[in-house]
Scaffold this motif. Structure first.
Motif, PDB file in Angstrom:
ATOM      1  N   SER A  14       6.903  -3.221   3.564  1.00 54.99           N
ATOM      2  CA  SER A  14       5.732  -3.316   4.433  1.00 54.99           C
ATOM      3  C   SER A  14       4.590  -2.490   3.837  1.00 54.99           C
ATOM      4  CB  SER A  14       6.079  -2.789   5.832  1.00 54.99           C
ATOM      5  OG  SER A  14       4.907  -2.528   6.559  1.00 54.99           O
ATOM      6  N   PRO A  15       3.577  -3.137   3.222  1.00 56.76           N
ATOM      7  CA  PRO A  15       2.467  -2.381   2.599  1.00 56.76           C
ATOM      8  C   PRO A  15       1.734  -1.490   3.597  1.00 56.76           C
ATOM      9  CG  PRO A  15       2.386  -4.710   1.980  1.00 56.76           C
ATOM     10  CD  PRO A  15       3.420  -4.586   3.057  1.00 56.76           C
ATOM     11  N   SER A  16       1.569  -1.963   4.844  1.00 59.01           N
ATOM     12  CA  SER A  16       0.815  -1.172   5.831  1.00 59.01           C
ATOM     13  C   SER A  16       1.556   0.126   6.173  1.00 59.01           C
ATOM     14  CB  SER A  16       0.570  -1.990   7.105  1.00 59.01           C
ATOM     15  OG  SER A  16       1.808  -2.339   7.692  1.00 59.01           O
ATOM     16  N   PHE A  17       2.897   0.099   6.125  1.00 63.75           N
ATOM     17  CA  PHE A  17       3.676   1.319   6.386  1.00 63.75           C
ATOM     18  C   PHE A  17       3.702   2.206   5.143  1.00 63.75           C
ATOM     19  CE2 PHE A  17       7.662   3.732   6.364  1.00 63.75           C
ATOM     20  CZ  PHE A  17       7.624   4.348   7.612  1.00 63.75           C
ATOM     21  N   MET A  18       3.982   1.606   3.980  1.00 65.01           N
ATOM     22  CA  MET A  18       4.207   2.386   2.755  1.00 65.01           C
ATOM     23  C   MET A  18       2.942   3.102   2.269  1.00 65.01           C
ATOM     24  SD  MET A  18       7.385   2.313   2.142  1.00 65.01           S
ATOM     25  CE  MET A  18       7.415   3.100   0.535  1.00 65.01           C
ATOM     26  N   LYS A  19       1.752   2.572   2.612  1.00 68.43           N
ATOM     27  CA  LYS A  19       0.530   3.231   2.103  1.00 68.43           C
ATOM     28  C   LYS A  19       0.322   4.609   2.750  1.00 68.43           C
ATOM     29  CE  LYS A  19      -2.784   1.287   5.386  1.00 68.43           C
ATOM     30  NZ  LYS A  19      -3.812   0.290   5.632  1.00 68.43           N
TER      31      LYS A  19
END
Length: 754
Positions: free
Chosen positions: A13-18
């Motif tokens: 999940s890019p939105s979580f990992m950023k």
């Protein structure tokens, strides 16, 4: 979705990992086994084998050997490493060998007492032996109490009941005290500050009564990981102990994730709130069906999160039992019911304060979310240990708040993973606490001339003082209790205040019911008139607060906001014990009088957290005498900087010290307070005070005083590490004005260079 699949989902999940600053995988750990010692009763060994314990872990064997040899010991291993076996085996073996032997188990909470008694019952049932183990606390029916006093082999209780219900009535407990072989003190890391200082004095009284009856029990202590377990245990029981800290228990793979909410205003350094971010993460786990626990630092945060999550899972009838809250202030019956439902797997998400941090069996949870750093490394690992307790893969997500300590931890993960856990501090010789327990000891047994309470060389002086106060009477070489009241009743072991307020629901005019309780110092903040009191996600408006009768009357409402109060504190120096110049900075310590009053409350909207207005609070001022350390800042501060800049820098410095001091003291954030005076009436110069928020103090400010300039070095490091340009809520706080960061950095550099 199981926890493994959810971990993969988060990684993709890019939105979580950023927003992830660290994702660390702690590998699984193999078990190290040993054999049970020779000479254990065969019935016990066979019963354990039937329960799946064919061989003990290596640390369990070391502890059993030490206890059988009569050595006082402390076992320090992580959560779910089988510490219970370390004391159950020697205790049960002693009773099987001689049915006259007795044991006393002390747990910090009733929940833990009942939980551990259930485990003990199960082993006894399996053995088919006549060993009687009972829980003796405030919930024990009167009809059972006589039987327990006469026939209980293992009496399971808490420090409060030992203090108020057992020691003062020792004549009814002759069989226990004459034959007391073992005293077990579990979760000793929970006994810090006031609670620990009180318990150490209760143990002094217990040992005195044991000596009177001719017994000398062995003490077995257990603790989660702290830096000074042996030192704490020795201070607690007043004797040397053997330390057993080599963990032989297995552990599953653990994923530890540090999540820093995104910046929403880069110029001001303002981040998204930790509560909405925690809600989103907990909601994802809830939707995926992953059983999880969410820890929050404050009662209000727990209730706000419960409200959000319950709204997600309500059925058409409005029931939302799959999400529950858990905190101090809930009634015991409600807490027991929540624990049962958790074990049965009927609750998917529980939101708790640190009340569930201790080793209560709450079943197999897969994930743990922390809303804000708990304040100590030891507490963080203890809370993380509530997930994956059966050796399975587990997930722990720490959601940072914008506080400087949280930001330091998530941006310096190596500090967190490499640092040893903090020290636990107690001060049994705090005069305020000690004098109370000398009264109790004199009530229990008259003191003879020349007799000392363990480790208290000034006993005679204190006894003579109590004679002068007409509390004791000195006759024929003995000090006798002569006051009318029962001294134990006036002492609350867990705080220096004994006055809890009851919260009464008056929604139904025909049937008023008590729904919770609250300590006296929290009441002005959360239970003032027109406050919105939250309980299990439901909202109640406080209709009336009766300060004299110690009751708050609340009515059920449904409004779109909650309330938070502002506390105003003033401080006055009563006595200066020490003054040490350190360059142009002077540090002092002494006794202070702290006055606090709540003057107004704010209404805060759910979801947006915007301010909807305010109202006045009219409550009496609270006063407290305590100990403090203070720093008189250099003369050049007022000479070289404008007055407004000096004020802004001091606001920032007080903010940073308030957050980093608990890290060194291993105390809860609310155990110490920091205030500043731009022109202090006592010193005549800009001064910053750090004081123990406990009447009489427990030595926390003394430890900070001993640190000299080290605490200012750490403050500079926190300030330098913050990426903001001109100061932000993370470093200098939300109320520091313009130029606070640059001025404070300049001042710290100059002071530390001297």
């Amino acid at each position: 979705m199981n926890v493994e699949a959810y971990i993969e989902h988060l990684k993709n999940s890019p939105s979580f990992m950023k927003n992830v600053t660290e994702w660390r995988v702690l590998p699984p750990r193999e078990a190290k086994y040993a054999d049970f010692p020779d000479g254990l009763d065969a019935r016990l060994v066979e019963a354990l084998a039937r329960r799946g314990v064919k061989r003990p872990y290596s640390h369990q064997r070391l502890a059993i050997d030490a206890a059988l040899a009569g050595e006082d010991l402390v076992v320090v291993t992580p959560t779910a490493s089988g510490k219970t076996l370390c004391y159950n085996v020697p205790v049960l073996n002693a009773i099987l060998q001689n049915e006259a032997n007795r044991a006393l188990y002390l747990f910090p909470t009733k929940a833990l007492s009942s939980d551990q008694t259930a485990e003990l019952y199960a082993i006894i049932e399996d053995m088919g032996a006549e060993v009687k183990a009972y829980t003796y606390d405030g919930d024990t029916p009167a009809s059972a109490r006589t039987a327990i006093r006469q026939a209980g082999h293992v009496v399971v209780t808490n420090p409060d009941m030992l203090h108020q219900g057992i020691l003062p009535h020792h004549a009814k407990w002759v069989k226990l005290f004459e034959n007391l072989k073992y005293v077990v003190i579990d979760e000793i890391h929970a006994y810090r500050g006031v609670f620990g200082s009180n318990l150490a004095n209760v143990i002094r009284r217990l040992k005195r009564i044991c000596r009177f009856y001719g017994a000398n029990p062995t003490f077995i202590c257990c603790s989660a990981t702290i830096a000074n377990p042996a030192e704490l245990a020795e201070a607690m029981i007043g004797r040397p102990v053997r330390l057993i800290d080599e963990n032989g228990a297995p552990a599953g793979e653990r994923h530890v994730v540090f999540y820093n909410p995104p910046v929403v205003n880069r110029q001001l350094g303002i981040r998204a709130g930790s509560i909405p971010e925690t809600r989103n993460i907990a909601a994802g786990l809830l939707r995926a069906g992953v059983q999880s626990i969410v820890f929050a630092r404050a009662r209000l945060t727990v209730e706000v999160l419960v409200r959000y999550l319950k709204d997600m899972v309500r059925d058409p009838l409005g029931n939302a039992g799959r999400v529950r809250g858990y905190r101090g202030g809930y009634l015991p019956t409600q807490r027991r019911e929540i624990e049962r439902e958790l074990r049965a797997g009927n609750i998917l998400t529980v939101v708790s304060t640190n009340a569930l941090e201790l080793g209560i069996d709450i079943g197999q949870l897969d994930a743990c979310v922390l809303c804000g750093y708990p304040g100590t490394i030891a507490s963080t690992w203890q809370q993380a240990g509530r997930a994956g307790r059966r050796g399975s893969k587990s997930l722990m997500i720490l959601v940072a708040s914008s506080g400087p300590l949280d930001q330091y931890i998530v941006n310096h993960p190596d500090y967190f993973f490499g640092q040893s856990p903090e020290r636990a501090l107690i001060n049994p010789d705090n005069l305020y606490i000690l004098l109370n327990h000398i009264k109790c000891a004199a009530y229990e047994l008259p003191f003879a001339d020349g007799e000392q309470l363990d480790g208290v060389p000034d006993t005679q002086e204190l006894l003579d003082y109590l004679c002068d106060q007409a509390i004791l009477r000195h006759v024929a070489g003995r000090y006798y209790w002569m006051a009318e009241e029962f001294p134990q009743a006036g002492i609350n072991l867990r705080s220096a205040s004994d006055q809890n307020f009851l919260i009464v629901d008056i929604t139904d005019p025909k049937k008023h019911r008590v729904i919770g309780e609250m300590d006296r110092f929290t009441v002005p903040m959360l239970l003032h008139q027109y406050a919105i009191y939250m309980h299990e996600g439901r909202q109640y408006q406080v209709e009336k607060l009766d300060f004299d009768d110690k009751k708050g009357y609340v009515r059920r409402v449904d409004v779109g906001y909650y309330t938070d109060a502002d506390l105003t504190t003033s401080l006055k120096v009563l006595d200066e014990f020490d003054r040490v110049p350190s360059g142009s900075l002077t540090r002092s310590r002494g006794e202070v009088l702290v006055s606090s009053i709540v003057t107004l409350f704010k209404k805060i909207r759910f979801d947006t957290h915007e301010n909807l207005g305010w109202g006045p609070v009219t409550l009496p001022e609270l006063e407290m005498q305590t100990t403090a350390a203070w720093w008189t800042l250099p003369e050049w501060l007022e000479r070289d900087y404008e007055r407004e800049l000096v004020k802004n820098a001091m606001v920032g410095l007080a903010h940073i010290l308030r957050h980093i001091a608990p890290m060194y003291l291993m105390c809860a954030a609310q155990d110490v307070r920091v205030v500043y005076h731009v022109r202090d009436p006592f010193t005549g110069r800009p001064t910053i005070y750090l004081y123990d928020s406990i009447p009489g103090g427990v030595g926390l400010s003394d430890r900070v005083f001993e640190m000299d300039k080290e605490i200012f070095r750490q403050a500079r490091e926190v300030l330098a590490a913050c990426p903001c340009e001109n100061g932000c809520p993370s470093c200098v706080g939300a109320t520091a004005g313009e130029g606070a960061k640059a001025t404070l950095m300049d001042v710290l550099n100059r002071m530390l260079a001297e």
